[in-house]
Design a protein around this motif. Structure first.
Motif, PDB file in Angstrom:
ATOM      1  N   THR A   5       0.830  -1.203   0.000  1.00 25.26           N
ATOM      2  CA  THR A   5       0.000   0.000   0.000  1.00 25.26           C
ATOM      3  C   THR A   5       0.864   1.253   0.000  1.00 25.26           C
ATOM      4  OG1 THR A   5      -1.766  -1.155   1.174  1.00 25.26           O
ATOM      5  CG2 THR A   5      -1.813   1.251   1.243  1.00 25.26           C
ATOM      6  N   GLN A   6       1.910   1.245   0.807  1.00 25.95           N
ATOM      7  CA  GLN A   6       2.813   2.393   0.855  1.00 25.95           C
ATOM      8  C   GLN A   6       3.496   2.610  -0.486  1.00 25.95           C
ATOM      9  OE1 GLN A   6       5.210   1.152   4.203  1.00 25.95           O
ATOM     10  NE2 GLN A   6       4.130   2.531   5.591  1.00 25.95           N
ATOM     11  N   MET A   7       3.887   1.521  -1.126  1.00 25.93           N
ATOM     12  CA  MET A   7       4.541   1.623  -2.430  1.00 25.93           C
ATOM     13  C   MET A   7       3.568   2.193  -3.458  1.00 25.93           C
ATOM     14  SD  MET A   7       7.388   1.205  -4.071  1.00 25.93           S
ATOM     15  CE  MET A   7       8.401   0.041  -3.188  1.00 25.93           C
ATOM     16  N   GLN A   8       2.332   1.740  -3.442  1.00 26.02           N
ATOM     17  CA  GLN A   8       1.330   2.258  -4.379  1.00 26.02           C
ATOM     18  C   GLN A   8       1.096   3.750  -4.155  1.00 26.02           C
ATOM     19  OE1 GLN A   8      -0.078   0.871  -7.047  1.00 26.02           O
ATOM     20  NE2 GLN A   8       1.212  -0.900  -6.670  1.00 26.02           N
ATOM     21  N   GLN A   9       1.097   4.181  -2.911  1.00 29.63           N
ATOM     22  CA  GLN A   9       0.931   5.606  -2.617  1.00 29.63           C
ATOM     23  C   GLN A   9       2.124   6.414  -3.123  1.00 29.63           C
ATOM     24  OE1 GLN A   9       0.196   5.762   1.616  1.00 29.63           O
ATOM     25  NE2 GLN A   9      -2.024   5.507   1.334  1.00 29.63           N
ATOM     26  N   ALA A  10       3.316   5.877  -2.946  1.00 33.08           N
ATOM     27  CA  ALA A  10       4.515   6.564  -3.435  1.00 33.08           C
ATOM     28  C   ALA A  10       4.490   6.676  -4.956  1.00 33.08           C
ATOM     29  CB  ALA A  10       5.773   5.823  -2.980  1.00 33.08           C
ATOM     30  N   ILE A  11       4.107   5.598  -5.630  1.00 36.29           N
ATOM     31  CA  ILE A  11       4.025   5.602  -7.087  1.00 36.29           C
ATOM     32  C   ILE A  11       3.001   6.618  -7.564  1.00 36.29           C
ATOM     33  CG2 ILE A  11       3.262   4.201  -9.064  1.00 36.29           C
ATOM     34  CD1 ILE A  11       4.708   1.811  -7.671  1.00 36.29           C
ATOM     35  N   ALA A  12       1.840   6.650  -6.916  1.00 33.28           N
ATOM     36  CA  ALA A  12       0.795   7.610  -7.298  1.00 33.28           C
ATOM     37  C   ALA A  12       1.265   9.049  -7.093  1.00 33.28           C
ATOM     38  CB  ALA A  12      -0.477   7.344  -6.498  1.00 33.28           C
ATOM     39  N   GLY A  13       1.977   9.294  -6.016  1.00 32.98           N
ATOM     40  CA  GLY A  13       2.489  10.643  -5.751  1.00 32.98           C
ATOM     41  C   GLY A  13       3.491  11.091  -6.799  1.00 32.98           C
ATOM     42  N   ILE A  14       4.372  10.195  -7.195  1.00 33.35           N
ATOM     43  CA  ILE A  14       5.370  10.534  -8.215  1.00 33.35           C
ATOM     44  C   ILE A  14       4.702  10.732  -9.572  1.00 33.35           C
ATOM     45  CG2 ILE A  14       7.375   9.675  -9.481  1.00 33.35           C
ATOM     46  CD1 ILE A  14       8.320   8.453  -6.838  1.00 33.35           C
ATOM     47  N   GLN A  15       3.713   9.908  -9.887  1.00 31.96           N
ATOM     48  CA  GLN A  15       2.970  10.080 -11.144  1.00 31.96           C
ATOM     49  C   GLN A  15       2.310  11.453 -11.179  1.00 31.96           C
ATOM     50  OE1 GLN A  15       0.462   6.596 -10.836  1.00 31.96           O
ATOM     51  NE2 GLN A  15       1.625   5.516 -12.421  1.00 31.96           N
ATOM     52  N   SER A  16       1.729  11.843 -10.062  1.00 32.15           N
ATOM     53  CA  SER A  16       1.068  13.145  -9.978  1.00 32.15           C
ATOM     54  C   SER A  16       2.070  14.289 -10.155  1.00 32.15           C
ATOM     55  CB  SER A  16       0.351  13.271  -8.634  1.00 32.15           C
ATOM     56  OG  SER A  16      -0.217  14.550  -8.490  1.00 32.15           O
ATOM     57  N   ALA A  17       3.195  14.181  -9.468  1.00 33.44           N
ATOM     58  CA  ALA A  17       4.219  15.225  -9.569  1.00 33.44           C
ATOM     59  C   ALA A  17       4.769  15.327 -10.993  1.00 33.44           C
ATOM     60  CB  ALA A  17       5.352  14.953  -8.581  1.00 33.44           C
ATOM     61  N   ILE A  40      12.851  17.881 -14.684  1.00 34.16           N
ATOM     62  CA  ILE A  40      12.281  17.340 -13.450  1.00 34.16           C
ATOM     63  C   ILE A  40      11.305  16.214 -13.784  1.00 34.16           C
ATOM     64  CG2 ILE A  40      10.787  17.839 -11.473  1.00 34.16           C
ATOM     65  CD1 ILE A  40      12.045  20.724 -11.543  1.00 34.16           C
ATOM     66  N   ALA A  41      10.469  16.420 -14.795  1.00 39.59           N
ATOM     67  CA  ALA A  41       9.511  15.387 -15.203  1.00 39.59           C
ATOM     68  C   ALA A  41      10.243  14.126 -15.648  1.00 39.59           C
ATOM     69  CB  ALA A  41       8.610  15.908 -16.318  1.00 39.59           C
ATOM     70  N   GLN A  42      11.320  14.290 -16.390  1.00 40.48           N
ATOM     71  CA  GLN A  42      12.108  13.140 -16.849  1.00 40.48           C
ATOM     72  C   GLN A  42      12.727  12.403 -15.658  1.00 40.48           C
ATOM     73  OE1 GLN A  42      15.169  14.148 -19.670  1.00 40.48           O
ATOM     74  NE2 GLN A  42      15.684  12.031 -20.081  1.00 40.48           N
ATOM     75  N   ASP A  43      13.255  13.153 -14.705  1.00 40.54           N
ATOM     76  CA  ASP A  43      13.835  12.543 -13.509  1.00 40.54           C
ATOM     77  C   ASP A  43      12.767  11.770 -12.721  1.00 40.54           C
ATOM     78  OD1 ASP A  43      16.269  13.671 -14.214  1.00 40.54           O
ATOM     79  OD2 ASP A  43      16.134  15.300 -12.741  1.00 40.54           O
ATOM     80  N   LEU A  44      11.588  12.358 -12.609  1.00 44.94           N
ATOM     81  CA  LEU A  44      10.501  11.688 -11.903  1.00 44.94           C
ATOM     82  C   LEU A  44      10.059  10.424 -12.639  1.00 44.94           C
ATOM     83  CD1 LEU A  44       8.428  14.785 -10.752  1.00 44.94           C
ATOM     84  CD2 LEU A  44       9.659  13.182  -9.270  1.00 44.94           C
ATOM     85  N   ASP A  45      10.027  10.482 -13.967  1.00 45.02           N
ATOM     86  CA  ASP A  45       9.670   9.294 -14.750  1.00 45.02           C
ATOM     87  C   ASP A  45      10.691   8.166 -14.529  1.00 45.02           C
ATOM     88  OD1 ASP A  45       7.322  10.335 -15.815  1.00 45.02           O
ATOM     89  OD2 ASP A  45       8.280  11.004 -17.680  1.00 45.02           O
ATOM     90  N   THR A  46      11.959   8.535 -14.427  1.00 48.90           N
ATOM     91  CA  THR A  46      13.004   7.543 -14.158  1.00 48.90           C
ATOM     92  C   THR A  46      12.811   6.937 -12.767  1.00 48.90           C
ATOM     93  OG1 THR A  46      14.563   8.695 -15.604  1.00 48.90           O
ATOM     94  CG2 THR A  46      15.505   7.188 -13.961  1.00 48.90           C
ATOM     95  N   ALA A  47      12.543   7.775 -11.787  1.00 50.24           N
ATOM     96  CA  ALA A  47      12.288   7.284 -10.428  1.00 50.24           C
ATOM     97  C   ALA A  47      11.053   6.389 -10.405  1.00 50.24           C
ATOM     98  CB  ALA A  47      12.112   8.459  -9.470  1.00 50.24           C
ATOM     99  N   LEU A  48      10.050   6.764 -11.167  1.00 53.80           N
ATOM    100  CA  LEU A  48       8.817   5.981 -11.232  1.00 53.80           C
ATOM    101  C   LEU A  48       9.089   4.577 -11.774  1.00 53.80           C
ATOM    102  CD1 LEU A  48       5.762   5.942 -10.871  1.00 53.80           C
ATOM    103  CD2 LEU A  48       5.562   6.900 -13.162  1.00 53.80           C
ATOM    104  N   LYS A  49       9.876   4.491 -12.826  1.00 58.43           N
ATOM    105  CA  LYS A  49      10.213   3.183 -13.395  1.00 58.43           C
ATOM    106  C   LYS A  49      10.946   2.320 -12.368  1.00 58.43           C
ATOM    107  CE  LYS A  49      10.378   4.772 -18.142  1.00 58.43           C
ATOM    108  NZ  LYS A  49      11.226   5.149 -19.270  1.00 58.43           N
ATOM    109  N   THR A  50      11.846   2.929 -11.619  1.00 56.99           N
ATOM    110  CA  THR A  50      12.580   2.207 -10.582  1.00 56.99           C
ATOM    111  C   THR A  50      11.628   1.684  -9.517  1.00 56.99           C
ATOM    112  OG1 THR A  50      14.552   3.552 -10.961  1.00 56.99           O
ATOM    113  CG2 THR A  50      14.397   2.409  -8.842  1.00 56.99           C
ATOM    114  N   LEU A  51      10.717   2.532  -9.062  1.00 53.27           N
ATOM    115  CA  LEU A  51       9.770   2.108  -8.031  1.00 53.27           C
ATOM    116  C   LEU A  51       8.804   1.040  -8.537  1.00 53.27           C
ATOM    117  CD1 LEU A  51       8.797   5.351  -6.084  1.00 53.27           C
ATOM    118  CD2 LEU A  51      10.163   3.421  -5.298  1.00 53.27           C
TER     119      LEU A  51
END
Length: 68
Positions: A5-17, A40-51
């Motif tokens: 659940t925590q991971m899903q929340q983190a993923i949703a937050g990064i997607q939103s950002a 910043i969007a590209q960096d967040l997309d990279t972090a999102l893929k990792t998560l």
């Protein structure tokens, strides 16, 4: 709250950002700001893929964390 659940929340937050940064990039006329928002969007997309990969690993190793 489970790890899943925590991971899903983190993923949703990064997607939103990331979406917000992409919107800012489209709406601004300032070229420097546009580049910064895009980076910043590209960096967040990279972090999102990792998560997302980590989330898949967690679910494969710990079935109890799968979302119901």
């Amino acid at each position: 709250m489970t790890v899943g659940t925590q991971m899903q929340q983190a993923i949703a937050g990064i997607q939103s950002a990331a979406s917000t940064m992409k919107t800012f990039a489209l709406e601004t006329q300032d070229k420097q700001a546009k580049q910064q928002y895009q980076q910043i969007a590209q960096d967040l997309d990279t972090a999102l893929k990792t998560l997302e990969k980590r989330n898949q690993y967690i679910q494969s190793q710990e079935p109890q964390y799968k979302q119901q």
